[in-house]
Design a protein around this motif. Sequence first.
Motif, mmCIF file in Angstrom:
data_model
loop_
_atom_site.group_PDB
_atom_site.id
_atom_site.type_symbol
_atom_site.label_atom_id
_atom_site.label_comp_id
_atom_site.label_asym_id
_atom_site.label_seq_id
_atom_site.Cartn_x
_atom_site.Cartn_y
_atom_site.Cartn_z
ATOM 1 N N ALA A 191 -34.246 105.852 -34.222
ATOM 2 C CA ALA A 191 -33.156 106.696 -33.723
ATOM 3 C C ALA A 191 -33.636 107.554 -32.563
ATOM 4 C CB ALA A 191 -32.630 107.584 -34.847
ATOM 5 N N ARG A 192 -32.845 107.609 -31.516
ATOM 6 C CA ARG A 192 -33.113 108.484 -30.368
ATOM 7 C C ARG A 192 -32.427 109.812 -30.660
ATOM 8 N NH1 ARG A 192 -37.034 106.636 -26.986
ATOM 9 N NH2 ARG A 192 -36.770 104.420 -26.696
ATOM 10 N N VAL A 193 -33.207 110.803 -30.999
ATOM 11 C CA VAL A 193 -32.634 112.104 -31.342
ATOM 12 C C VAL A 193 -33.209 113.173 -30.432
ATOM 13 C CG1 VAL A 193 -32.152 111.512 -33.742
ATOM 14 C CG2 VAL A 193 -34.375 112.437 -33.132
ATOM 15 N N GLY A 194 -32.475 114.266 -30.308
ATOM 16 C CA GLY A 194 -32.949 115.375 -29.497
ATOM 17 C C GLY A 194 -32.458 115.292 -28.066
ATOM 18 N N GLY A 196 -25.676 128.089 -37.300
ATOM 19 C CA GLY A 196 -25.361 128.016 -35.885
ATOM 20 C C GLY A 196 -26.533 127.659 -34.989
ATOM 21 N N LYS A 197 -27.735 127.573 -35.549
ATOM 22 C CA LYS A 197 -28.896 127.206 -34.739
ATOM 23 C C LYS A 197 -29.199 125.723 -34.917
ATOM 24 C CE LYS A 197 -31.217 131.539 -34.135
ATOM 25 N NZ LYS A 197 -32.525 132.153 -34.027
ATOM 26 N N GLN A 198 -29.906 125.153 -33.951
ATOM 27 C CA GLN A 198 -30.336 123.753 -34.032
ATOM 28 C C GLN A 198 -31.406 123.637 -35.110
ATOM 29 O OE1 GLN A 198 -28.897 121.254 -32.246
ATOM 30 N NE2 GLN A 198 -27.525 122.849 -31.534
ATOM 31 N N ALA A 199 -31.366 122.568 -35.885
ATOM 32 C CA ALA A 199 -32.287 122.414 -37.013
ATOM 33 C C ALA A 199 -33.327 121.348 -36.724
ATOM 34 C CB ALA A 199 -31.515 122.075 -38.278
ATOM 35 N N ASP A 200 -34.458 121.754 -36.180
ATOM 36 C CA ASP A 200 -35.596 120.863 -36.009
ATOM 37 C C ASP A 200 -36.606 121.250 -37.087
ATOM 38 O OD1 ASP A 200 -34.281 119.948 -33.788
ATOM 39 O OD2 ASP A 200 -35.537 121.016 -32.370
ATOM 40 N N PHE A 209 -36.865 116.157 -39.033
ATOM 41 C CA PHE A 209 -35.440 116.141 -38.761
ATOM 42 C C PHE A 209 -35.227 116.825 -37.419
ATOM 43 C CE2 PHE A 209 -35.790 115.765 -43.286
ATOM 44 C CZ PHE A 209 -34.769 114.904 -43.648
ATOM 45 N N VAL A 210 -34.544 116.159 -36.509
ATOM 46 C CA VAL A 210 -34.232 116.719 -35.192
ATOM 47 C C VAL A 210 -32.721 116.829 -35.102
ATOM 48 C CG1 VAL A 210 -34.402 116.410 -32.695
ATOM 49 C CG2 VAL A 210 -36.300 115.696 -34.176
ATOM 50 N N ASN A 211 -32.243 118.054 -34.925
ATOM 51 C CA ASN A 211 -30.797 118.319 -34.919
ATOM 52 C C ASN A 211 -30.127 117.735 -36.159
ATOM 53 O OD1 ASN A 211 -30.984 119.687 -32.508
ATOM 54 N ND2 ASN A 211 -30.525 117.877 -31.296
ATOM 55 N N GLY A 212 -30.803 117.810 -37.291
ATOM 56 C CA GLY A 212 -30.242 117.349 -38.559
ATOM 57 C C GLY A 212 -30.347 115.858 -38.799
#
Length: 85
Positions: A72-75, A40-44, A57-60
Amino acid sequence: RYLAIVSALRILTLEAAVRKITALPARIFGLCDRGTIEAGKQADIVIMRDGAVRDVFVNGIRAVRAGVVGLARVGTILTRTEAVP
């Protein structure tokens, strides 16, 4: 660099040093969905080898592969999610 210095000087255990740069700042800044790897937590996640960043990895989503930043634009911009005690 921080982890290498802490490890070389044996100031803290590796686990305590990682907590000081992950879970503790997340708690201080009120980011209750970050800082630890739990359901359930964000995975950075930053994967390092020999003191160098290998993968991020930002948000998986992989943002860095073998040290090369991807396109890729992530986060997202983070905002406080709860009051700090």
